[in-house]
Motif scaffolding. Structure first.
Motif, mmCIF file in Angstrom:
data_model
loop_
_atom_site.group_PDB
_atom_site.id
_atom_site.type_symbol
_atom_site.label_atom_id
_atom_site.label_comp_id
_atom_site.label_asym_id
_atom_site.label_seq_id
_atom_site.Cartn_x
_atom_site.Cartn_y
_atom_site.Cartn_z
ATOM 1 N N LEU A 16 0.828 -1.207 0.000
ATOM 2 C CA LEU A 16 0.000 0.000 0.000
ATOM 3 C C LEU A 16 0.865 1.261 0.000
ATOM 4 C CD1 LEU A 16 -2.795 -1.063 2.517
ATOM 5 C CD2 LEU A 16 -2.990 -0.840 0.030
ATOM 6 N N GLU A 17 2.005 1.213 0.691
ATOM 7 C CA GLU A 17 2.914 2.361 0.697
ATOM 8 C C GLU A 17 3.474 2.631 -0.697
ATOM 9 O OE1 GLU A 17 5.732 1.049 3.607
ATOM 10 O OE2 GLU A 17 4.787 2.214 5.208
ATOM 11 N N VAL A 18 3.804 1.572 -1.413
ATOM 12 C CA VAL A 18 4.286 1.737 -2.788
ATOM 13 C C VAL A 18 3.188 2.379 -3.635
ATOM 14 C CG1 VAL A 18 5.070 0.528 -4.865
ATOM 15 C CG2 VAL A 18 5.953 -0.141 -2.633
ATOM 16 N N GLY A 19 1.966 1.907 -3.468
ATOM 17 C CA GLY A 19 0.841 2.511 -4.179
ATOM 18 C C GLY A 19 0.654 3.975 -3.809
ATOM 19 N N LEU A 20 0.826 4.286 -2.537
ATOM 20 C CA LEU A 20 0.694 5.677 -2.088
ATOM 21 C C LEU A 20 1.760 6.559 -2.728
ATOM 22 C CD1 LEU A 20 -0.516 7.848 -0.202
ATOM 23 C CD2 LEU A 20 1.182 7.121 1.482
ATOM 24 N N VAL A 21 2.992 6.086 -2.747
ATOM 25 C CA VAL A 21 4.066 6.864 -3.373
ATOM 26 C C VAL A 21 3.770 7.060 -4.860
ATOM 27 C CG1 VAL A 21 6.525 6.831 -4.011
ATOM 28 C CG2 VAL A 21 5.832 6.244 -1.689
ATOM 29 N N GLY A 22 3.299 6.009 -5.522
ATOM 30 C CA GLY A 22 2.942 6.136 -6.938
ATOM 31 C C GLY A 22 1.818 7.134 -7.160
ATOM 32 N N ALA A 23 0.816 7.108 -6.283
ATOM 33 C CA ALA A 23 -0.313 8.035 -6.410
ATOM 34 C C ALA A 23 0.133 9.477 -6.173
ATOM 35 C CB ALA A 23 -1.421 7.655 -5.423
ATOM 36 N N VAL A 24 0.909 9.698 -5.130
ATOM 37 C CA VAL A 24 1.370 11.064 -4.823
ATOM 38 C C VAL A 24 2.282 11.578 -5.940
ATOM 39 C CG1 VAL A 24 2.777 12.435 -3.229
ATOM 40 C CG2 VAL A 24 1.073 10.846 -2.335
ATOM 41 N N LEU A 25 3.161 10.710 -6.446
ATOM 42 C CA LEU A 25 4.071 11.127 -7.515
ATOM 43 C C LEU A 25 3.287 11.500 -8.776
ATOM 44 C CD1 LEU A 25 6.974 11.516 -8.519
ATOM 45 C CD2 LEU A 25 6.961 9.102 -9.183
ATOM 46 N N PHE A 26 2.336 10.661 -9.170
ATOM 47 C CA PHE A 26 1.534 10.989 -10.354
ATOM 48 C C PHE A 26 0.751 12.276 -10.137
ATOM 49 C CE2 PHE A 26 -2.424 11.174 -12.668
ATOM 50 C CZ PHE A 26 -1.959 11.102 -13.966
ATOM 51 N N PRO A 56 12.788 2.142 -9.689
ATOM 52 C CA PRO A 56 13.782 1.962 -8.626
ATOM 53 C C PRO A 56 13.196 2.231 -7.234
ATOM 54 C CG PRO A 56 14.304 3.917 -9.926
ATOM 55 C CD PRO A 56 13.162 3.230 -10.592
ATOM 56 N N GLY A 57 12.264 3.173 -7.143
ATOM 57 C CA GLY A 57 11.648 3.457 -5.849
ATOM 58 C C GLY A 57 10.918 2.246 -5.294
ATOM 59 N N ALA A 58 10.120 1.597 -6.142
ATOM 60 C CA ALA A 58 9.391 0.403 -5.716
ATOM 61 C C ALA A 58 10.356 -0.724 -5.362
ATOM 62 C CB ALA A 58 8.429 -0.046 -6.811
ATOM 63 N N PHE A 59 11.431 -0.848 -6.125
ATOM 64 C CA PHE A 59 12.426 -1.885 -5.833
ATOM 65 C C PHE A 59 12.968 -1.727 -4.419
ATOM 66 C CE2 PHE A 59 16.896 -3.100 -5.562
ATOM 67 C CZ PHE A 59 16.798 -4.461 -5.837
ATOM 68 N N PHE A 60 13.404 -0.525 -4.088
ATOM 69 C CA PHE A 60 14.004 -0.304 -2.774
ATOM 70 C C PHE A 60 12.965 -0.329 -1.652
ATOM 71 C CE2 PHE A 60 17.406 1.478 -5.443
ATOM 72 C CZ PHE A 60 18.437 0.665 -4.990
ATOM 73 N N MET A 61 11.732 0.066 -1.947
ATOM 74 C CA MET A 61 10.687 0.012 -0.927
ATOM 75 C C MET A 61 10.272 -1.435 -0.630
ATOM 76 S SD MET A 61 8.216 3.200 -1.924
ATOM 77 C CE MET A 61 7.157 3.027 -0.493
ATOM 78 N N LEU A 62 10.283 -2.278 -1.637
ATOM 79 C CA LEU A 62 9.837 -3.659 -1.460
ATOM 80 C C LEU A 62 10.969 -4.617 -1.104
ATOM 81 C CD1 LEU A 62 7.352 -3.833 -4.449
ATOM 82 C CD2 LEU A 62 6.772 -3.781 -2.018
ATOM 83 N N LYS A 63 12.196 -4.174 -1.235
ATOM 84 C CA LYS A 63 13.357 -5.055 -1.036
ATOM 85 C C LYS A 63 13.339 -5.717 0.346
ATOM 86 C CE LYS A 63 18.356 -5.114 -1.210
ATOM 87 N NZ LYS A 63 19.574 -4.343 -1.250
#
Length: 149
Positions: free
Chosen positions: A84-94, A132-139
């Motif tokens: 959900l955090e990855v989704g939030l970052v994607g939503a805020v970035l878009f 890359p953001g999702a990669f490091f957030m999910l790593k």
């Protein structure tokens, strides 16, 4: 300029020109990229608002019940919340990038001419930042679930 199709009550050459142009170029209802940008901008804005609302509520718990606050924070360390955090970052970035595009369309004289190009640019920038953001957030979550170094 209207984003909806012309109605039958419109008369004159201008109305028929608009209706013909609408059929040739696509309308609001036929999936123009600008329409999807508009829809995504509203959805990401609402999602961001609800996140901020929940964030204010959970942060307020620290004054009401520190133990409950600690329990809530522990639930945030789960893999589902990480997704959900990855989704939030994607939503805020878009939402931020599209907001800049909307500002340019509104306040730059050449903005309307380049709005579709700018939409593609923000799409590319979004992917370049999110991958890359999702990669490091999910790593860490992937390493925790499946083992790792």
């Amino acid at each position: 300029m209207s984003t909806t199709a012309s109605t039958a009550t419109e008369t004159g050459a201008g109305a028929s020109d608009r209706a013909g142009a609408s059929r040739r170029q696509g309308t609001f209802y036929r999936g123009d990229p600008g329409m999807w940008s508009w829809v995504l901008h509203r959805i990401t804005g609402v999602l961001t608002f609800f996140f901020l609302f929940v964030h204010v509520l959970d942060t307020a718990l620290v004054r009401v019940s520190p133990n409950t606050y600690d329990q809530v924070i522990e639930t945030y360390k789960t893999p589902i919340v990480n997704l959900l955090e990855v989704g939030l970052v994607g939503a805020v970035l878009f939402h931020a990038l599209n907001g800049l595009r909307v500002l340019l369309v509104d306040f730059w004289a050449k903005g309307p001419k380049y709005q579709k190009t700018m939409l593609w640019v923000i799409g590319v920038v979004w992917v370049v930042v999110m991958v890359p953001g999702a990669f490091f957030m999910l790593k860490r979550t992937v390493e925790t679930l499946f083992g790792g170094a």
